[in-house]
Design a protein around this motif. Structure first.
Motif, PDB file in Angstrom:
ATOM      1  N   LEU A  76       0.820  -1.209   0.000  1.00 26.02           N
ATOM      2  CA  LEU A  76       0.000   0.000   0.000  1.00 26.02           C
ATOM      3  C   LEU A  76       0.852   1.256   0.000  1.00 26.02           C
ATOM      4  N   LYS A  77       0.429   2.217  -0.801  1.00 19.54           N
ATOM      5  CA  LYS A  77       0.979   3.565  -0.717  1.00 19.54           C
ATOM      6  C   LYS A  77       0.057   4.444   0.113  1.00 19.54           C
ATOM      7  N   ARG A  78      -1.269   4.326  -0.162  1.00 21.44           N
ATOM      8  CA  ARG A  78      -2.238   5.219   0.459  1.00 21.44           C
ATOM      9  C   ARG A  78      -3.526   4.456   0.736  1.00 21.44           C
ATOM     10  N   VAL A  79      -4.194   4.834   1.831  1.00 23.75           N
ATOM     11  CA  VAL A  79      -5.521   4.314   2.141  1.00 23.75           C
ATOM     12  C   VAL A  79      -6.427   5.498   2.453  1.00 23.75           C
ATOM     13  N   ALA A  80      -7.571   5.539   1.794  1.00 24.60           N
ATOM     14  CA  ALA A  80      -8.609   6.538   2.095  1.00 24.60           C
ATOM     15  C   ALA A  80      -9.875   5.769   2.435  1.00 24.60           C
ATOM     16  N   SER A  81     -10.337   5.921   3.672  1.00 24.32           N
ATOM     17  CA  SER A  81     -11.473   5.128   4.139  1.00 24.32           C
ATOM     18  C   SER A  81     -12.241   5.902   5.195  1.00 24.32           C
ATOM     19  N   GLY A  82     -13.448   5.423   5.469  1.00 24.52           N
ATOM     20  CA  GLY A  82     -14.224   6.027   6.539  1.00 24.52           C
ATOM     21  C   GLY A  82     -13.660   5.704   7.909  1.00 24.52           C
ATOM     22  N   GLY A  89      -4.489  -3.765  11.245  1.00 25.21           N
ATOM     23  CA  GLY A  89      -3.223  -3.787  10.516  1.00 25.21           C
ATOM     24  C   GLY A  89      -3.004  -2.517   9.715  1.00 25.21           C
ATOM     25  N   ILE A  90      -4.074  -1.986   9.135  1.00 26.79           N
ATOM     26  CA  ILE A  90      -3.983  -0.722   8.397  1.00 26.79           C
ATOM     27  C   ILE A  90      -3.673   0.424   9.359  1.00 26.79           C
ATOM     28  N   ALA A  91      -4.333   0.416  10.510  1.00 30.18           N
ATOM     29  CA  ALA A  91      -4.077   1.462  11.509  1.00 30.18           C
ATOM     30  C   ALA A  91      -2.620   1.430  11.974  1.00 30.18           C
ATOM     31  N   ARG A  92      -2.065   0.231  12.123  1.00 27.16           N
ATOM     32  CA  ARG A  92      -0.656   0.126  12.546  1.00 27.16           C
ATOM     33  C   ARG A  92       0.275   0.697  11.485  1.00 27.16           C
ATOM     34  N   LEU A  93      -0.003   0.422  10.218  1.00 24.15           N
ATOM     35  CA  LEU A  93       0.822   0.988   9.149  1.00 24.15           C
ATOM     36  C   LEU A  93       0.770   2.508   9.177  1.00 24.15           C
ATOM     37  N   ALA A  94      -0.409   3.052   9.473  1.00 23.56           N
ATOM     38  CA  ALA A  94      -0.554   4.506   9.553  1.00 23.56           C
ATOM     39  C   ALA A  94       0.231   5.064  10.733  1.00 23.56           C
ATOM     40  N   LEU A  95       0.100   4.434  11.885  1.00 26.90           N
ATOM     41  CA  LEU A  95       0.819   4.891  13.078  1.00 26.90           C
ATOM     42  C   LEU A  95       2.327   4.792  12.899  1.00 26.90           C
ATOM     43  N   ASP A  96       2.758   3.789  12.135  1.00 29.29           N
ATOM     44  CA  ASP A  96       4.198   3.590  11.884  1.00 29.29           C
ATOM     45  C   ASP A  96       4.703   4.405  10.707  1.00 29.29           C
ATOM     46  N   GLU A  97       3.837   5.248  10.150  1.00 27.57           N
ATOM     47  CA  GLU A  97       4.192   6.105   9.006  1.00 27.57           C
ATOM     48  C   GLU A  97       4.659   5.292   7.803  1.00 27.57           C
ATOM     49  N   GLU A  98       4.024   4.155   7.592  1.00 27.50           N
ATOM     50  CA  GLU A  98       4.330   3.316   6.442  1.00 27.50           C
ATOM     51  C   GLU A  98       3.424   3.617   5.247  1.00 27.50           C
ATOM     52  N   ILE A  99       2.312   4.308   5.480  1.00 30.27           N
ATOM     53  CA  ILE A  99       1.375   4.637   4.411  1.00 30.27           C
ATOM     54  C   ILE A  99       0.883   6.061   4.575  1.00 30.27           C
ATOM     55  N   ALA A 101      -2.238   7.930   5.141  1.00 32.28           N
ATOM     56  CA  ALA A 101      -3.522   7.510   5.700  1.00 32.28           C
ATOM     57  C   ALA A 101      -4.479   8.686   5.824  1.00 32.28           C
ATOM     58  N   TYR A 102      -5.691   8.491   5.299  1.00 32.83           N
ATOM     59  CA  TYR A 102      -6.762   9.474   5.405  1.00 32.83           C
ATOM     60  C   TYR A 102      -8.026   8.756   5.873  1.00 32.83           C
ATOM     61  N   THR A 103      -8.729   9.357   6.830  1.00 25.14           N
ATOM     62  CA  THR A 103     -10.055   8.853   7.194  1.00 25.14           C
ATOM     63  C   THR A 103     -11.054   9.992   7.011  1.00 25.14           C
ATOM     64  N   MET A 104     -12.111   9.719   6.262  1.00 25.73           N
ATOM     65  CA  MET A 104     -13.068  10.749   5.874  1.00 25.73           C
ATOM     66  C   MET A 104     -14.478  10.347   6.275  1.00 25.73           C
ATOM     67  N   PRO A 105     -15.413  11.286   6.277  1.00 24.25           N
ATOM     68  CA  PRO A 105     -16.795  10.932   6.576  1.00 24.25           C
ATOM     69  C   PRO A 105     -17.313   9.872   5.598  1.00 24.25           C
ATOM     70  N   GLN A 106     -17.846   8.820   6.146  1.00 25.41           N
ATOM     71  CA  GLN A 106     -18.333   7.706   5.337  1.00 25.41           C
ATOM     72  C   GLN A 106     -19.355   8.159   4.300  1.00 25.41           C
ATOM     73  N   GLY A 107     -20.239   9.053   4.703  1.00 22.11           N
ATOM     74  CA  GLY A 107     -21.263   9.525   3.790  1.00 22.11           C
ATOM     75  C   GLY A 107     -20.693  10.342   2.651  1.00 22.11           C
ATOM     76  N   ALA A 108     -19.716  11.179   2.946  1.00 24.28           N
ATOM     77  CA  ALA A 108     -19.096  11.987   1.892  1.00 24.28           C
ATOM     78  C   ALA A 108     -18.400  11.089   0.877  1.00 24.28           C
ATOM     79  N   MET A 109     -17.723  10.054   1.368  1.00 28.09           N
ATOM     80  CA  MET A 109     -17.051   9.127   0.452  1.00 28.09           C
ATOM     81  C   MET A 109     -18.073   8.347  -0.376  1.00 28.09           C
TER      82      MET A 109
END
Length: 517
Positions: A76-82, A89-99, A101-109
């Motif tokens: 993964l390079k980037r994840v955009a999710s609600g 596992g995705i959250a860990r990659l974000a915390l470790d600055e491996e990706i 990471a964006y989290t957006m309003p589910q409805g807007a997405m």
């Protein structure tokens, strides 16, 4: 229609591609076999690398499935999710600055998928203003590596809006129940339909590849046209997973899919404890005909209380995934509903929410602060994301936030929240009624922030409430004790109380109609 294997589907992804993924939460319409094949391909070959994964709803079983299959360094390079709550596992990659990471309003997405399908420039909405999604407060970023501006603050007709930019999609992984020999996809056994059609339309418009995972193939012409959710003209390939479960925990529930009506009164009773007290106090806000949303966590207990009190059919509970009526599921199966009255596509549910359709929203809080802001998206070293929280909390007429006053002895009422998922000051300017309900006290948003309005019987204001908070709230001159029946064993007679409360929403709509004549 071309039938391929999951391994062949995974091979369609190239380095740097953007993958659009359908599905919701704990396995609802999640194309898990396809995601697992991508993860296996990367472990075996080191390809594909640097892909962008886009999915409006969090996907996973809270362990390794769903988006968790992709949680590998380099894939993964980037994840955009609600939300990342279903895929640690995705959250860990974000915390470790491996990706990135964006989290957006589910409805807007979800609504953005529809804009992309139509070729419009993006989504223009007020949803997310004055939260961490607002570029002035972070632009939905959850890692320092996320430097691209995916959301812009724009001025339109003298007012502030957020503009959500579209994605260039290369491959879409979707899921249905069956495919006929022409590639038409049905979803009759799924608990949700989401934005599968919009995703397929958007991907096809951009010249991408649409792959649908299904449980079975049926003959051409055997699917009723009204059962077809994604027409075959939009589908490039189909993968059959004969072992496909309805969710990660349930193989098939006809009550989730709407094939069987069950007794809503069979919803289990909440055991004694803080969760029950908070849910019962929240339920006191209900009125005849109220249209509600129940968030995840402690607020799902509203359905249990309503069932115990025998009023579940006198109100309308909904969830953002598109279920209307019935009893929303909780835990790892949140997103489904037992015996719903209707199932609509997710973008349309959020249209209803954003337009003020909800009378009441019952949402949980991780922490709230002296300004009345609420955080559920990032706290205590965890990245969760907002899910549908921002749409729901900004759109509802009244919002009831529920939670315990402390967690592990630490205050959840803090001087300043770590991340703003709900803005108290913005809510105040818009005239929303906002409550913060805990097991020992109730607060209402006032001019100076949360104001203490109720305290549990026998509790001491200083020792039991304020000493457990990170700020000193204003104390209402009309402070009263919480009803003793909230702490009692049996039902609290809510059915009789509803009889004396007018159906305010219905009366308001009727009055507006009369005035228009």
């Amino acid at each position: 229609m071309r039938q391929i294997t999951a391994t062949q589907a995974a091979a369609l992804l190239q380095d740097g591609d953007t993958l659009l993924i359908g599905g919701s939460g704990g396995g609802h319409a999640v194309p898990d076999a396809l995601l697992a094949a991508v993860g296996e391909r990367f472990r075996r070959t080191g390809e594909p690398r640097g892909i962008t994964a886009v999915h409006p709803v969090g996907l996973g079983d809270g362990k390794t499935r769903g988006a968790g299959h992709l949680a590998q360094r380099g894939l993964l390079k980037r994840v955009a999710s609600g939300t990342f709550v279903n895929s640690p596992g995705i959250a860990r990659l974000a915390l470790d600055e491996e990706i990135e990471a964006y989290t957006m309003p589910q409805g807007a997405m979800s609504q953005l998928m529809r804009e992309m399908a139509a070729g419009r420039p993006g989504l223009l909405t007020k949803i997310g203003l004055h939260t961490f999604v607002d570029p002035r407060l972070g632009g939905a970023r959850q890692s320092a590596r996320a430097t691209e501006d995916l959301i812009e603050l724009v001025r339109f007709r003298g007012e502030d809006y957020l503009f959500y930019k579209p994605y260039q999609v290369n491959v879409a992984f979707l899921r249905g129940s069956a495919a006929d020999e022409d590639g038409n996809i049905s979803m009759e056994h799924e608990a949700v339909t989401l934005e599968m059609l919009s995703m397929a339309q958007a991907t096809r418009r951009m010249g991408g590849i649409v792959v649908a995972q299904v449980r079975r193939i049926v003959p051409s012409g055997s699917l009723h046209p009204k059962m077809v959710k994604v027409p075959g003209i939009l589908v490039d390939a189909v993968v059959v997973d004969a072992d496909q479960w309805q969710t990660y925990e349930t193989q098939d529930s006809p009550a989730y899919s709407g094939h069987l009506r069950v007794a809503l009164e069979d919803v289990p009773r909440l055991p004694p404890g803080p969760r029950r007290v908070v849910a019962r106090r929240g339920a006191l806000e209900l009125f005849e005909g109220a249209i509600c949303n129940l968030g995840s966590g402690i607020s799902t207990g509203i359905a249990n209380v309503a069932a115990e009190e025998g009023i579940l059919r006198r109100i309308c509970l909904t969830n953002e995934q598109g279920n209307i009526g019935g009893a929303p599921a909780s835990g790892n199966e949140a997103g489904a509903a037992m015996s719903p009255d209707a199932q609509v596509d997710q973008p349309y549910q959020f249209d209803f929410y954003d337009g003020g359709g909800l009378d009441l929203a019952f949402l949980s809080f991780a922490e709230f602060d002296a300004e009345g802001n609420v955080n559920v998206s990032r706290f205590g070293g965890r990245i969760v994301g907002p899910g549908g929280f921002i749409n729901i909390s900004q759109g509802a007429g009244s919002v009831v936030f529920g939670g315990t006053l402390t967690a592990g002895g630490a205050p959840k009422a803090v001087e300043r929240v770590e991340q703003v998922t709900f803005s108290g000051p913005y809510a105040r300017t818009r005239g929303q009624r906002v409550l913060y309900v805990t097991e020992r006290a109730v607060f209402q948003l006032g001019e100076a922030g949360p104001e203490l309005t109720e305290i549990a019987p026998g509790a001491d204001i200083e020792a039991d409430v304020i000493a457990a908070m990170g700020f000193r709230p204003r104390i209402s001159p009309a402070l009263r004790r919480m009803d003793t029946e909230l702490f009692a064993e049996g039902p609290m007679g809510l059915a009789a109380k509803l009889q004396g409360r007018p159906p305010r929403a219905a009366l308001k709509r009727f009055a507006m109609a009369q005035a228009a004549e």
